[in-house]
Design an enzyme around this catalytic site. Structure first.
Site, PDB file in Angstrom:
ATOM      1  N   CYS A  65       0.806  -1.230   0.000  1.00 46.92           N
ATOM      2  CA  CYS A  65       0.000   0.000   0.000  1.00 46.92           C
ATOM      3  C   CYS A  65       0.839   1.281   0.000  1.00 46.92           C
ATOM      4  O   CYS A  65       0.466   2.269  -0.645  1.00 46.92           O
ATOM      5  CB  CYS A  65      -0.959  -0.014   1.189  1.00 46.92           C
ATOM      6  SG  CYS A  65      -0.241  -0.670   2.698  1.00 46.92           S
TER       7      CYS A  65
ATOM      8  N   HIS B  20      -2.455   6.583   4.107  1.00 49.29           N
ATOM      9  CA  HIS B  20      -1.005   6.547   4.342  1.00 49.29           C
ATOM     10  C   HIS B  20      -0.369   7.825   3.778  1.00 49.29           C
ATOM     11  O   HIS B  20      -0.765   8.313   2.717  1.00 49.29           O
ATOM     12  CB  HIS B  20      -0.362   5.360   3.619  1.00 49.29           C
ATOM     13  CG  HIS B  20      -0.627   4.026   4.255  1.00 49.29           C
ATOM     14  ND1 HIS B  20      -1.359   3.852   5.409  1.00 49.29           N
ATOM     15  CD2 HIS B  20      -0.228   2.781   3.878  1.00 49.29           C
ATOM     16  CE1 HIS B  20      -1.403   2.565   5.715  1.00 49.29           C
ATOM     17  NE2 HIS B  20      -0.731   1.893   4.802  1.00 49.29           N
TER      18      HIS B  20
HETATM   19  N1  LIG Z   1      -5.014  -3.251   5.014  1.00 50.50           N
HETATM   20  C1  LIG Z   1      -4.335  -2.670   4.023  1.00 50.50           C
HETATM   21  O1  LIG Z   1      -4.305  -1.422   3.894  1.00 50.50           O
HETATM   22  C2  LIG Z   1      -3.613  -3.515   3.010  1.00 50.50           C
HETATM   23  C3  LIG Z   1      -3.063  -2.881   1.892  1.00 50.50           C
HETATM   24  C4  LIG Z   1      -2.395  -3.633   0.938  1.00 50.50           C
HETATM   25  C5  LIG Z   1      -2.269  -4.983   1.100  1.00 50.50           C
HETATM   26  N2  LIG Z   1      -2.786  -5.599   2.187  1.00 50.50           N
HETATM   27  C6  LIG Z   1      -2.628  -7.049   2.297  1.00 50.50           C
HETATM   28  O2  LIG Z   1      -3.914  -7.674   2.139  1.00 50.50           O
HETATM   29  C7  LIG Z   1      -3.991  -8.827   2.953  1.00 50.50           C
HETATM   30  C8  LIG Z   1      -5.185  -8.708   3.898  1.00 50.50           C
HETATM   31  O3  LIG Z   1      -5.042  -7.587   4.729  1.00 50.50           O
HETATM   32  P1  LIG Z   1      -6.215  -7.086   5.686  1.00 50.50           P
HETATM   33  O4  LIG Z   1      -5.762  -5.784   6.178  1.00 50.50           O
HETATM   34  O5  LIG Z   1      -7.525  -7.202   5.003  1.00 50.50           O
HETATM   35  O6  LIG Z   1      -6.132  -8.189   6.870  1.00 50.50           O
HETATM   36  P2  LIG Z   1      -7.258  -8.660   7.904  1.00 50.50           P
HETATM   37  O7  LIG Z   1      -8.205  -7.572   8.204  1.00 50.50           O
HETATM   38  O8  LIG Z   1      -6.520  -9.288   9.031  1.00 50.50           O
HETATM   39  O9  LIG Z   1      -8.060  -9.830   7.109  1.00 50.50           O
HETATM   40  C9  LIG Z   1      -7.504 -11.082   6.841  1.00 50.50           C
HETATM   41  C10 LIG Z   1      -8.494 -11.938   6.067  1.00 50.50           C
HETATM   42  O10 LIG Z   1      -7.873 -13.208   5.790  1.00 50.50           O
HETATM   43  C11 LIG Z   1      -8.655 -14.256   6.402  1.00 50.50           C
HETATM   44  N3  LIG Z   1      -7.751 -15.266   6.950  1.00 50.50           N
HETATM   45  C12 LIG Z   1      -6.873 -15.138   7.975  1.00 50.50           C
HETATM   46  N4  LIG Z   1      -6.223 -16.307   8.212  1.00 50.50           N
HETATM   47  C13 LIG Z   1      -6.720 -17.198   7.317  1.00 50.50           C
HETATM   48  C14 LIG Z   1      -6.483 -18.576   7.045  1.00 50.50           C
HETATM   49  N5  LIG Z   1      -5.590 -19.286   7.760  1.00 50.50           N
HETATM   50  N6  LIG Z   1      -7.177 -19.178   6.045  1.00 50.50           N
HETATM   51  C15 LIG Z   1      -8.091 -18.467   5.316  1.00 50.50           C
HETATM   52  N7  LIG Z   1      -8.362 -17.159   5.516  1.00 50.50           N
HETATM   53  C16 LIG Z   1      -7.686 -16.533   6.509  1.00 50.50           C
HETATM   54  C17 LIG Z   1      -9.448 -13.588   7.497  1.00 50.50           C
HETATM   55  O11 LIG Z   1     -10.594 -14.381   7.767  1.00 50.50           O
HETATM   56  P3  LIG Z   1     -11.301 -14.419   9.224  1.00 50.50           P
HETATM   57  O12 LIG Z   1     -12.085 -13.151   9.377  1.00 50.50           O
HETATM   58  O13 LIG Z   1     -12.173 -15.630   9.119  1.00 50.50           O
HETATM   59  O14 LIG Z   1     -10.214 -14.556  10.254  1.00 50.50           O
HETATM   60  C18 LIG Z   1      -9.778 -12.245   6.833  1.00 50.50           C
HETATM   61  O15 LIG Z   1     -10.830 -12.414   5.917  1.00 50.50           O
HETATM   62  C19 LIG Z   1      -2.631  -8.964   3.664  1.00 50.50           C
HETATM   63  O16 LIG Z   1      -1.804  -9.807   2.915  1.00 50.50           O
HETATM   64  C20 LIG Z   1      -2.113  -7.533   3.649  1.00 50.50           C
HETATM   65  O17 LIG Z   1      -0.710  -7.492   3.715  1.00 50.50           O
HETATM   66  C21 LIG Z   1      -3.469  -4.902   3.150  1.00 50.50           C
END
Ligand SMILES: NC(=O)c1ccc[n+]([C@@H]2O[C@H](COP(=O)([O-])OP(=O)(O)OC[C@H]3O[C@@H](n4cnc5c(N)ncnc54)[C@H](OP(=O)(O)O)[C@@H]3O)[C@@H](O)[C@H]2O)c1
Length: 348
Positions: free
Chosen positions: A148, A241
């Protein structure tokens, strides 16, 4: 026109929720499958997901059953926002099963045959997909969007690099809490505080930037020759950000040359009129106290980068501050724009 049927992996998370929100009225995509961890599987999405965005959870999503992130899913492609540590195996299994995988995760970003795509900056890197035919004979493939903060920094550097050449850059980020997912950083760690460490983030900015700004030579990317230095901080802001950026350029230019380069920047997504492409990828604010997350993160519906504080620098050549919406241009919006480009290019 029939819409492409989309599955979202990690649909209950911060980025997954953004996908559902941005796809609710999208003219080319409809969500037909949602997947998350075993904590959520088997529940209705409305029960499994703690909705954390302004506005209501899309009605169609509420009654969808949350599935395991395993093929087959009832969809034509998947958007992935899975945690990096499980994304490699899971996304790989979807590509092997023949699905296009449009990913936010870091797992495949630096693979030599995977485009690390910002449609305005390096759409020609889609040429790498030819190499993935060998890896995935089923016809599946993986396209990723950058970290990001990297997206924002690279979008700011792209017009400068194209017009004047960037020799070196130093970026100091101030990153919002939603970038850590939900529930994210414990409140007692971040209230009244700034955290000077975000695991892996500085390395991602430094390595991804030179890949994205690199050139496609036959079937591989020749990384850009610039030096990149990043320091990352978590701050007590919900979304948006920010990065204080300094650049050393290959040519002598004026501050007006830089401003013009930012303001006039347009690229293929604007020419093609892609649905999620902002008419201005970059805007420049002239007020002394902008950009600010609260006021500027939603510029261009969250897809525009806002730049301000543009001035000469006594150590490098110029400095400025950039800001973007981390879960829209930095994540879900970026992936959706990538998919729109794949359609326009006849890949999807
Ligand atoms: N947030 C940002 O600004 C941003 C920006 C760019 C990239 N990213 C990337 O995008 C990804 C997600 O980020 P996020 O911020 O959305 O994280 P998050 O809020 O923690 O969400 C994680 C998601 O993955 C699922 N998950 C976790 N462990 C799992 C497993 N073992 N098997 C299957 N599903 C699983 C969770 O499901 P449950 O709800 O069932 O636990 C939830 O749907 C990461 O790789 C992050 O680095 C994030």
């Amino acid at each position: 026109m029939n819409k492409y049927r989309v599955g979202i992996l990690g649909a209950t998370g911060m980025v997954g929720q953004r996908f559902l929100q941005l796809l609710e009225n999208h003219p080319q995509f409809e969500v037909t499958a949602v997947a998350a961890s075993d904590r959520s599987q088997g529940k209705k999405y409305g029960e499994a997901c703690t909705w954390r965005l302004f506005g209501e959870m899309p009605i169609v999503a509420r009654t969808m059953a949350v599935q395991a992130p395993k093929p087959p899913l009832d969809c034509d492609l998947v958007f992935s926002s899975l945690p990096g540590d499980i994304a490699r195996e899971t996304e790989g299994s979807f590509a092997e099963a023949g699905y296009p995988v449009i990913s936010n995760s870091s797992a495949f970003r630096m693979d030599e045959d995977v485009p690390l795509l910002i449609p305005e900056v390096n759409h020609e890197h889609l040429g790498l997909l030819e190499r993935q035919r060998k890896r995935y004979p089923s016809g599946g493939y993986i396209v990723t969007n950058p970290n990001c903060s990297t997206i924002m920094i690279v979008m700011a550097l792209a017009p400068l690099h194209a017009m004047f050449g960037v020799e070196a850059t130093v970026a100091t980020t101030l990153q919002a809490l939603s970038g850590a997912g939900y529930p994210g950083v414990p409140s007692l760690d971040i209230l009244d505080n700034v955290l000077p460490y975000i695991g892996g983030e500085e390395e991602k900015i430094e390595t991804e930037t030179v890949k994205i700004l690199g050139r496609l030579r036959s079937d591989q990317i020749e990384h850009a020759g610039m030096k990149v230095s990043a320091q990352c901080h978590r701050v007590n802001v919900s979304d948006g950000h920010m990065a204080a950026i300094r650049v050393k350029l290959k040519r002598e230019v004026t501050v007006d040359d830089l401003r013009d380069a930012f303001i006039s920047y347009r690229s293929l997504p604007q020419e093609l009129g892609l649905y999620s492409a902002p008419s201005s990828p970059i805007v420049v604010r002239n007020e002394v106290d902008r950009p600010q997350p609260k006021f500027d993160r939603d510029a261009g519906s969250g897809m525009t980068i806002t730049i301000g504080r543009l001035q000469p620098d006594a150590v490098l050549d110029y400095r400025f501050v950039a800001l973007s919406h981390n879960t829209i241009r930095g994540a879900a919006g970026a992936a959706i724009l990538n998919a729109e480009l794949l359609i326009a290019r006849g890949v999807l």
